[in-house]
Design an enzyme around this catalytic site. Structure first.
Site, PDB file in Angstrom:
ATOM      1  N   HIS A 164      54.725  57.769  20.663  1.00 25.99           N
ATOM      2  CA  HIS A 164      54.695  59.012  19.904  1.00 25.99           C
ATOM      3  C   HIS A 164      55.048  60.189  20.795  1.00 25.99           C
ATOM      4  CE1 HIS A 164      52.139  62.612  18.574  1.00 25.99           C
ATOM      5  NE2 HIS A 164      53.231  62.622  17.833  1.00 25.99           N
ATOM      6  N   SER A 165      56.020  61.005  20.380  1.00 26.89           N
ATOM      7  CA  SER A 165      56.372  62.233  21.070  1.00 26.89           C
ATOM      8  C   SER A 165      56.689  61.953  22.544  1.00 26.89           C
ATOM      9  CB  SER A 165      55.242  63.260  20.905  1.00 26.89           C
ATOM     10  OG  SER A 165      55.641  64.536  21.303  1.00 26.89           O
ATOM     11  N   MET A 166      55.950  62.514  23.476  1.00 26.66           N
ATOM     12  CA  MET A 166      56.198  62.271  24.891  1.00 26.66           C
ATOM     13  C   MET A 166      56.170  60.784  25.208  1.00 26.66           C
ATOM     14  SD  MET A 166      54.094  63.622  28.257  1.00 26.66           S
ATOM     15  CE  MET A 166      52.724  62.460  28.016  1.00 26.66           C
TER      16      MET A 166
ATOM     17  N   GLY B 258      57.109  58.407  23.299  1.00 23.41           N
ATOM     18  CA  GLY B 258      58.377  57.836  22.880  1.00 23.41           C
ATOM     19  C   GLY B 258      59.480  58.108  23.880  1.00 23.41           C
TER      20      GLY B 258
ATOM     21  N   LEU C 289      58.219  57.627  17.420  1.00 26.11           N
ATOM     22  CA  LEU C 289      57.573  58.435  16.391  1.00 26.11           C
ATOM     23  C   LEU C 289      57.670  59.912  16.738  1.00 26.11           C
ATOM     24  CD1 LEU C 289      54.320  56.308  15.868  1.00 26.11           C
ATOM     25  CD2 LEU C 289      56.467  56.195  14.575  1.00 26.11           C
TER      26      LEU C 289
END
Length: 345
Positions: free
Chosen positions: A106-108, A110, A130
């Protein structure tokens, strides 16, 4: 549900040279390995509401990245960078004795997942991104400015007199996190604070994360470098974006990254690569773990076809039109962290 995880959750500790990387484990010992990486300033509690809904035959390991949650802070003088986080992932994988695995980030997390997949393509079979594009390109003309600013920030932080962390009661810590992050539900806050607080005495708690994670990344990469790394990823890739996150108004560089992923779809039809990209732009789908769940489950089982792709997007549109079903109004994907870009304290 017979297809969801019913195994107990256990705590994980992987030794690293400066301490330990902590995390949580779900699923059978010999299940298909899946590593879960949280976003900036979060912790592995991010995945508490999602993982129990995923296929039970997998072995899910969600870690607190260095300086986050219950993991050790990096040593004094050592900055937080994407390459350092990628090296930490390799340490974790070596500690787990995995040779090939999938990643949900998720975010960082990812972005770390994508960089790892480019550097160690033979080790990763599938990547789920994500609310991120896998890379954070910096325009070449600004790279030197970003590096200098990052170094100046690090040095300035080191000059500060060591300040004792503020102690909160649990109630006050909850209020602070809710005030700084109004998109989070109170349930999400409680989940994140399970690993986001450390009790210091009978009177209260301090936030566990290292404040140095706020310093700007001093190892930026250009768009050209990002696209080259994207080309080196051999794993199947699923991209899920939200209309209130980074997918709201993609910048030029991000659009070029998306185009790179879409071009892999052409390769898929030719049988050369396995890239599948689902773009969800309806905010409410991000608040429903079971909506994105259908995408991830289909993708991770490698059963996605073109018709299933269209059906999944139709389901997202249909749910948006009908509104949230009763009983799911307060639910959130991955503890609600996808409802905002960065968690604030």
């Amino acid at each position: 549900m017979s297809s969801t995880i019913k195994h107990a959750v256990s705590e994980l500790s992987i030794p690293v040279p400066w301490g330990e990387i902590r995390g949580k484990v779900w699923g059978p010992d010999h299940g298909r390995p899946v590593l879960c990486l949280h976003g900036w300033a979060d912790n592995c509690g991010t995945f508490n509401t999602l993982i129990p809904l995923l296929p039970k035959e997998c072995r899910y390991v969600a870690v607190d990245l260095a300086g986050h949650g219950l993991s050790s802070h990096r040593p004094a003088g050592v900055p937080y960078t994407f390459p350092a986080n990628v090296a930490d992932v390799r340490r974790v994988i070596d500690g787990l004795h995995w040779t090939r695995f999938s990643i949900i980030g998720h975010s960082m997390g990812g972005n770390i997942a994508a960089m790892f997949s480019a550097l160690y393509p033979e080790m990763v079979d599938a990547v789920v991104l994500l609310d991120c594009f896998g890379f954070v390109p910096t325009d070449s003309i600004f790279i030197f400015k970003v590096i200098r600013q990052g170094m100046d920030d690090v040095l300035q932080f080191e000059k500060k007199t060591e300040e004792k962390k503020r102690v909160y009661t649990y109630k006050k810590a909850v209020e602070r996190l809710l005030a700084a992050n109004p998109t989070l539900s109170e349930q999400s806050v409680h989940i994140l604070l399970e690993r986001g607080l450390v009790q210091v005495d009978e009177a209260g708690f301090v936030f566990s994360r290292d404040l140095r994670v706020n310093v700007k990344n001093i190892v930026p990469i250009s768009l050209e470098q990002s696209l080259e790394m994207q080309l080196r990823i051999q794993a199947s890739v699923l991209v899920v974006l939200g209309d209130k996150g980074f997918g709201a108004a993609p910048e030029s560089n991000q659009l070029k990254l998306l185009q790179g992923y879409r071009e892999r779809n052409v390769s898929l039809k030719l049988g050369e690569k396995k890239y599948i990209n689902i773009i969800c732009r309806k905010k409410k789908t991000l608040k429903l773990p079971w909506v994105v769940l259908s995408l991830i489950k289909g993708f991770s089982s490698l059963k996605f076809s073109e018709s299933e792709d269209r059906h999944s997007q139709y389901v997202c549109e249909k749910l948006q039109m009908q509104g949230m079903p009763k009983g799911h109004e307060g639910s959130r994907l991955v503890a609600g962290v996808l409802d905002h870009e960065t968690l604030k304290y």
